[in-house]
Write an enzyme that holds these catalytic residues in place. Structure first.
Site, short mmCIF file in Angstrom:
data_model
loop_
_atom_site.label_atom_id
_atom_site.label_comp_id
_atom_site.label_asym_id
_atom_site.label_seq_id
_atom_site.Cartn_x
_atom_site.Cartn_y
_atom_site.Cartn_z
N ASP A 180 0.87 -1.18 0.00
CA ASP A 180 0.00 0.00 0.00
C ASP A 180 0.90 1.23 0.00
O ASP A 180 1.55 1.53 1.00
CB ASP A 180 -0.88 -0.05 1.27
CG ASP A 180 -1.87 1.10 1.36
OD1 ASP A 180 -1.67 2.11 0.66
OD2 ASP A 180 -2.83 0.98 2.14
N HIS A 181 0.92 1.92 -1.11
CA HIS A 181 1.88 3.02 -1.26
C HIS A 181 1.49 4.25 -0.42
O HIS A 181 2.23 5.22 -0.36
CB HIS A 181 1.98 3.40 -2.74
CG HIS A 181 3.33 3.94 -3.12
ND1 HIS A 181 4.37 4.12 -2.22
CD2 HIS A 181 3.82 4.34 -4.32
CE1 HIS A 181 5.41 4.62 -2.84
NE2 HIS A 181 5.11 4.77 -4.12
N ARG A 182 0.34 4.20 0.23
CA ARG A 182 0.01 5.30 1.15
C ARG A 182 0.85 5.18 2.41
O ARG A 182 1.08 6.14 3.12
CB ARG A 182 -1.48 5.25 1.54
CG ARG A 182 -2.43 5.51 0.40
CD ARG A 182 -3.85 5.25 0.83
NE ARG A 182 -4.03 3.92 1.36
CZ ARG A 182 -5.14 3.47 1.93
NH1 ARG A 182 -6.18 4.27 2.05
NH2 ARG A 182 -5.23 2.23 2.37
#
Ligand code: CAO
Length: 448
Positions: free
Chosen positions: A420-422
């Site tokens: 999850d690149h967040r």
């Protein structure tokens, strides 16, 4: 003036389609292609258009009648001057009903007004096709539509749209030339009702996939999906639309691990278990999670905080006849390879027998999805939210690897980390995956 009969055209073989609405009355003036009646079969609803322009002198059907191809619908006294002006393609004339006043005129109403005047000034309609036009220049727009946009829909659909408060510009039409059908409207409303409030926060939202009648193209068989399949679909979709995914790939040299594992076969038999690469992978993931706490976290719902877990529970994707299940192995970092081997086998067997308890599928911090026994040399797994990363494992292959002096055959295991690149940036992901690869390449580290 000649009187012409309008009949039901080819309606795709539908027998006994019911007349659900009369859109014109005797004495009405109609233009070419104006819808006269609405038919509904068990598959679709369709509007039957006037094949000539003129005055309706006789209606040969009533609501509730069952019609098939070729049935007579109406008699029309052909008006030459109107027929000359017949617009193409498929016009959607607005009549009194379409211009009915509403407190807040919608884009549809605006278009209907434009069409109403187009009907009155039929000769001019030749140059200007009579279709609903949503224009930024319109004086009373309620949508901030920047570009002109044509909407094709019959009066019945427009009426229904007004009753439901739906702006037709938002509905994907699946009829000829993108005409909005009644079922498009129903599909749109169903989708809006199912959408969680606030799900779409910007952009254009998610366009729906139009319904396809596959039986039109050949024989089909429809089977109900299992509850598990449907649940998995919901979870996958939720992750896919909420999580910006990045996937990194690598290969672990597990030659030594495989040699070691081969040497454990006899002991495994004694212990009445099997030892596959999976328990080693779980152990490597647990150690790498311990060293990379961000991967062992979850995003708080507010988006303001990260929740760091002080435990290491790992889910294992299991392919079962009923669908995908993900039992969770608790405290993987504190278990031996034998314990992990035993637990994976036991949980996978109970998953296949549908004997897992809900609690046994909860609390995971990370997931391993191994397709190694099936094949493939790489895939991009979908993060199992609220976890922030997942490891996809593919099939080993023996490859030549340069050892500084020569190429030597090595057993290579393809691994892919989606995250999850967040929460996880490339550095976190790269370090984590490199750690896993390094642990698998040197099994002595696994026991540390
Ligand atoms: N490369 C080559 N062979 C592999 C391998 C790999 N990466 N991983 C396992 N194998 C071998 C095993 O060693 C075993 O052979 P041996 O008995 O000769 O050692 C054989 O494949 C079968 O293994 P297995 O599948 O019975 O056991 P496992 O521990 O590897 O995996 C489980 C268990 C439950 C993860 C697996 O059976 C499974 O269901 N995998 C599918 C997961 C899945 O569907 N993921 C997708 C999710 S998203 O749609």
């Amino acid at each position: 003036m000649p009187i012409q009969q309008v009949i039901v055209p080819d309606i795709g073989g539908a027998e006994g389609a019911e007349v659900i609405e009369l859109l014109v009355a005797v004495g009405d003036q109609v233009v070419l292609d104006q819808s006269l009646i609405v038919l509904e079969s068990d598959k679709a609803s369709m509007e039957i258009p006037a094949t000539v322009a003129g005055t309706v002198v006789e209606l040969l059907v009533a609501e509730g009648d069952q019609l098939a191809e070729g049935a007579a619908v109406a008699m029309i006294d052909v008006a030459e001057q109107v027929a000359d002006a017949a617009p193409t393609p498929t016009p959607t004339p607005g009549e009194s009903e379409a211009t009915a006043a509403s407190d807040a005129p919608s884009v549809d109403d605006v278009g209907a007004e434009q069409k109403a005047s187009a009907v009155k000034e039929a000769p001019a309609a030749k140059e200007t096709p009579v279709v609903e036009t949503v224009s930024a220049a319109s004086e009373t727009p309620v949508l901030s539509v920047e570009v002109a946009d044509e909407i094709y829909a019959g009066p019945a659909v427009r009426k229904l749209a007004r009753e439901l408060g739906v702006q037709l510009v938002r509905v994907d039409g699946t009829g000829p030339q993108g005409r909005v059908l009644k079922e498009d409207l129903q599909q749109f409303v169903r989708k809006v009702i199912r959408e969680p409030v606030g799900a779409v926060t910007g952009g254009t939202g998610i366009p729906s996939v139009p319904e396809t009648d596959f039986s039109k193209f050949g024989e089909v068989e429809v089977t109900p999906r299992t509850k598990l399949d449907k649940l998995t679909a919901i979870n996958m979709h939720r992750s896919w639309v909420n999580v910006p995914h990045v996937t990194q790939f690598d290969e672990a040299d597990i030659t030594d691990l495989e040699e070691f594992r081969a040497g454990l076969k006899a002991e495994a038999e004694q212990r009445s278990t099997r030892i596959t690469p999976l328990p080693f992978l779980l152990k490597a993931c647990a150690l790498a999670l311990r060293d990379n706490p961000k991967i062992n976290s979850s995003l708080a719902r507010s988006g303001e905080d990260l929740v760091h877990k002080k435990y290491i529970h790992i889910g294992v994707a299991v392919d079962t006849p009923a669908g995908l299940m993900v039992p969770v192995i608790r405290d993987v970092d504190r278990k031996t390879i034998w314990e992990l081997a035993h637990e994976v086998a036991e949980l996978a067997s109970r998953a296949r027998d549908r004997k897992l308890l809900p609690a046994e599928m909860q609390g995971g911090c990370f997931t391993v999805s191994s397709l190694g026994n099936i094949g493939g040399n790489g895939f991009t797994p979908i993060v199992n939210t609220p976890e922030v990363a997942i490891l996809g494992v593919s099939k080993t292959a023996i490859k030549p690897l340069w050892n500084g002096a020569e190429f030597a055959p090595r057993t290579m295991l393809p691994v892919a980390l989606s995250y999850d690149h967040r929460v996880v940036n490339g550095g976190n992901g790269g370090r984590f995956l490199t750690r896993i690869v390094s642990l698998l390449g040197d099994i002595r580290q696994l026991s540390l």
